[in-house]
Structures are given as structure tokens and as C-alpha cells.
Design an enzyme around this catalytic site. Structure first.
Site, PDB file in Angstrom:
ATOM      1  N   ASP A  34      48.160  13.634  -3.821  1.00  0.00           N
ATOM      2  CA  ASP A  34      47.396  14.889  -3.825  1.00  0.00           C
ATOM      3  C   ASP A  34      46.468  15.015  -2.614  1.00  0.00           C
ATOM      4  OD1 ASP A  34      45.429  13.055  -4.347  1.00  0.00           O
ATOM      5  OD2 ASP A  34      44.857  13.870  -6.297  1.00  0.00           O
ATOM      6  N   GLY A  35      46.481  13.993  -1.747  1.00  0.00           N
ATOM      7  CA  GLY A  35      45.684  14.067  -0.519  1.00  0.00           C
ATOM      8  C   GLY A  35      44.367  13.316  -0.573  1.00  0.00           C
ATOM      9  N   GLN A  92      27.248  21.084  16.547  1.00  0.00           N
ATOM     10  CA  GLN A  92      26.545  22.153  15.794  1.00  0.00           C
ATOM     11  C   GLN A  92      25.150  21.624  15.481  1.00  0.00           C
ATOM     12  OE1 GLN A  92      27.887  25.219  15.119  1.00  0.00           O
ATOM     13  NE2 GLN A  92      26.202  25.993  13.897  1.00  0.00           N
ATOM     14  N   LYS A 185      28.615  25.846  34.712  1.00  0.00           N
ATOM     15  CA  LYS A 185      29.676  26.312  33.804  1.00  0.00           C
ATOM     16  C   LYS A 185      29.205  27.500  32.975  1.00  0.00           C
ATOM     17  CE  LYS A 185      31.044  24.081  29.742  1.00  0.00           C
ATOM     18  NZ  LYS A 185      31.687  22.974  29.001  1.00  0.00           N
TER      19      LYS A 185
HETATM   20  C1  R5P Z   1      30.321  21.059  25.881  1.00  0.00           C
HETATM   21  O1  R5P Z   1      29.186  21.317  26.255  1.00  0.00           O
HETATM   22  C2  R5P Z   1      30.898  19.691  26.021  1.00  0.00           C
HETATM   23  O2  R5P Z   1      30.062  18.860  26.761  1.00  0.00           O
HETATM   24  C3  R5P Z   1      32.270  19.734  26.671  1.00  0.00           C
HETATM   25  O3  R5P Z   1      32.146  20.216  28.003  1.00  0.00           O
HETATM   26  C4  R5P Z   1      33.197  20.634  25.919  1.00  0.00           C
HETATM   27  O4  R5P Z   1      33.240  20.265  24.562  1.00  0.00           O
HETATM   28  C5  R5P Z   1      34.593  20.569  26.507  1.00  0.00           C
HETATM   29  O5  R5P Z   1      35.432  21.431  25.807  1.00  0.00           O
HETATM   30  P1  R5P Z   1      36.825  21.882  26.383  1.00  0.00           P
HETATM   31  O6  R5P Z   1      37.617  20.650  26.741  1.00  0.00           O
HETATM   32  O7  R5P Z   1      37.468  22.647  25.250  1.00  0.00           O
HETATM   33  O8  R5P Z   1      36.578  22.760  27.564  1.00  0.00           O
END
Ligand code: R5P
Length: 282
Positions: A34-35, A92, A185
Site C-alpha cells: 500500500d506504499g 521555503q 540572476k
Molecule cells: C536558488 O536560489 C538556489 O540556490 C539554486 O540556484 C536553485 O535552486 C537552482 O535551481 P535550478 O537548477 O532549477 O535553476
């Protein structure tokens, strides 16, 4: 003291026992039809002090960790140090939108009731350990292991893909003995990011990009393309936690000149062991 391994990060757990010269016990784990999960430590008794190595990702491993803690207590372990190489839910770490759960806090508050000490590796934000208040907890850095691996690869420049990764890049660069910087980024979606150049030029350089997590690989692919556009000779990429979702390894192998991760999560490219980093702390 002995090392007890669950079903995740087995190679790291075995390596850790080897480095420390301790006995290694592999727990038996299986799933019922059942997992539901099942664990058993096939011993009459354990040492009083146990180092338990197990990830909390994916969710099934979190349940396995809770079951292993109880199984170990049942066999006499009265001091359990948990090594959680990849701590799931760490990203999170705040409520980004109203109505969301504070997942990192939920996990740590529940786990602190069961453990006598916690060691994690390269948490997305180490500050979350403030929520693990009942016992000692420490986040260890994989930078010495990553730097050591790349020490003889002719790296000229280590880059973090964003500002948050700048310190990690600096620590890795220090081990290698080269300069470091970070890119800018902007996340456009779950899989797409826009990368802008760093202050330090990349032309004719062998560049190493270092991140804590690679998930879809979108960040590293965008960073590599930008660095190649700027004239980098070679672009290598390394991360601590290689989640590599949805064919990310193949995508990265087709873009970077090399892609490696540590063994907090096992994959075909998890070539850097963090066992010595953990052993030094223990
Ligand atoms: C985010 O701030 C983390 O440090 C990584 O840069 C992020 O989780 C990378 O995610 P992905 O490979 O999906 O671009």
C-alpha cells in the site's frame, strides 16, 4: 559510536564510517504494497551513541528517518546525532505569499523532538537552524571538499550564479587559490532565469560555477551560456545538492564542460564526498 544508514545517501554514510573507523550498520527498508514504509535494524542492540545518516527528501525519506530514530532508540541508542545531508523543504524558509506554510520551520520543529544533535550540509539559508532549538545543530560547508576536487583543474575564476552564492564561491576559490565573483540572476519562472555578467571578466578563463542546489539546471545552463558568450574557455559547474529534476544532467552535460555534485544526493555525477567534512565535525 557507530554509523547507521537509511536508504538515502548510503555511499556517504559508508564513507563516513570508513573515515571515522567506525562500524557501519545498514538498516533494512522496504515499502508495503500500500506504499507505507517499513524499517528494521537487524541487531540485538546498538552502541549508546549512534550517528544516523538519512535525508529528508523526498517525503518518503522523511518518514523513514522518523521510523529509524524510533528503531534505534528501541535498540538502546541514547545519543543520536542525525546527519541530514540534504535537508528537504529548506528553501521555503519564509511565507513568500499569504496562506503558505513555513515549511522549513515545520520540519525542524518536529525533528528537534527526536534528535540529540543535528548536522546538515549547505542549507539554503543556515539561519533556519534557529528553529531547531532543543538540541545542538550546525550547518557544515561543502566548500573545502568542492575546492579540493577542483584544485588541479586549472580553474581561473569561481563564480556564484547569484549574490547569495557569492560567499560559497569565495570559500571554494580560497581552497583552489584563484579569484571569485558572482553573477546577477533574475528568476523569470520555475525553469527560466536571466543571468547578467559578473564584474570580473571571463574571456579566455576556465570558470567554475558553484551553487548549493541544482534542480532543473536552468540557472547553470543560463550562466554557462552567458559565460561562453563572454568568451570563457571552459565552464565547469558544481553543486552541493544535485536534485537534477527532469533530465537536468543530460541538459547540463550538453552545455557545460563538466558537471559534478557532492554525494549528499546520489547520482551519476555525485563524485565529491563530503564524508571528511562531516567526520571532522563529529
Ligand atoms: C536558488 O536560489 C538556489 O540556490 C539554486 O540556484 C536553485 O535552486 C537552482 O535551481 P535550478 O537548477 O532549477 O535553476
Amino acid at each position: 559510536m557507530m554509523v547507521l544508514g537509511g536508504s538515502s545517501s548510503r555511499l556517504l554514510a559508508q564513507d563516513l564510517a570508513h573515515v571515522l573507523g567506525l562500524e557501519y550498520v545498514q538498516a533494512q527498508t522496504k515499502r508495503f504494497p500500500d506504499g507505507e514504509g517499513y524499517v528494521r535494524i537487524d541487531r540485538e542492540a546498538l552502541e549508546k551513541e549512534v550517528v544516523l545518516v538519512q535525508n529528508t527528501y523526498p517525503d518518503s525519506n522523511l518518514v523513514e528517518l522518523l521510523l529509524l530514530l524510533d528503531a534505534a532508540r528501541g535498540l538502546g541508542a541514547d545519543k543520536i546525532t542525525c546527519v541530514i545531508p540534504y535537508f528537504g523543504y529548506a528553501r521555503q524558509d519564509r511565507r513568500f505569499n499569504p496562506g503558505e506554510a513555513l515549511s522549513a520551520k515545520v520540519m525542524l520543529r518536529h525533528l528537534e523532538m527526536e534528535m540529540d544533535r543535528l548536522l546538515t550540509i549547505d542549507l539554503h539559508k543556515p539561519d533556519v537552524l534557529e528553529w531547531f532549538a532543543r538540541a545542538p545543530a550546525k550547518d557544515l560547508k561543502a566548500a573545502p571538499a568542492i575546492g579540493g576536487y577542483f584544485a588541479r583543474h586549472g580553474i581561473d575564476l569561481v563564480l556564484g550564479p547569484d549574490k547569495g552564492a557569492a560567499q560559497r564561491a569565495e570559500e571554494v576559490a580560497k581552497v583552489i587559490g584563484c579569484e571569485s565573483d558572482h553573477l546577477e540572476k533574475t528568476r523569470l519562472s520555475g525553469t527560466e532565469v536571466k543571468i547578467s555578467p559578473s564584474h570580473v571578466g571571463a574571456r579566455d578563463k576556465t570558470v567554475l560555477i558553484v551553487d548549493d542546489i541544482i534542480s532543473t539546471g536552468g540557472t547553470i545552463v543560463a550562466a554557462t551560456n552567458e559565460l561562453k558568450r563572454l568568451g570563457a574557455r571552459k565552464v565547469y559547474a558544481a553543486c552541493t545538492h544535485g536534485l537534477f529534476t527532469g533530465g537536468a544532467v543530460e541538459r547540463l552535460q550538453g552545455t557545460c564542460d563538466m558537471i559534478v555534485s557532492t554525494n549528499t544526493l546520489e547520482s551519476e555525477v555525485s563524485k565529491i564526498s563530503v564524508a571528511k567534512v562531516v567526520a571532522a565535525e563529529l
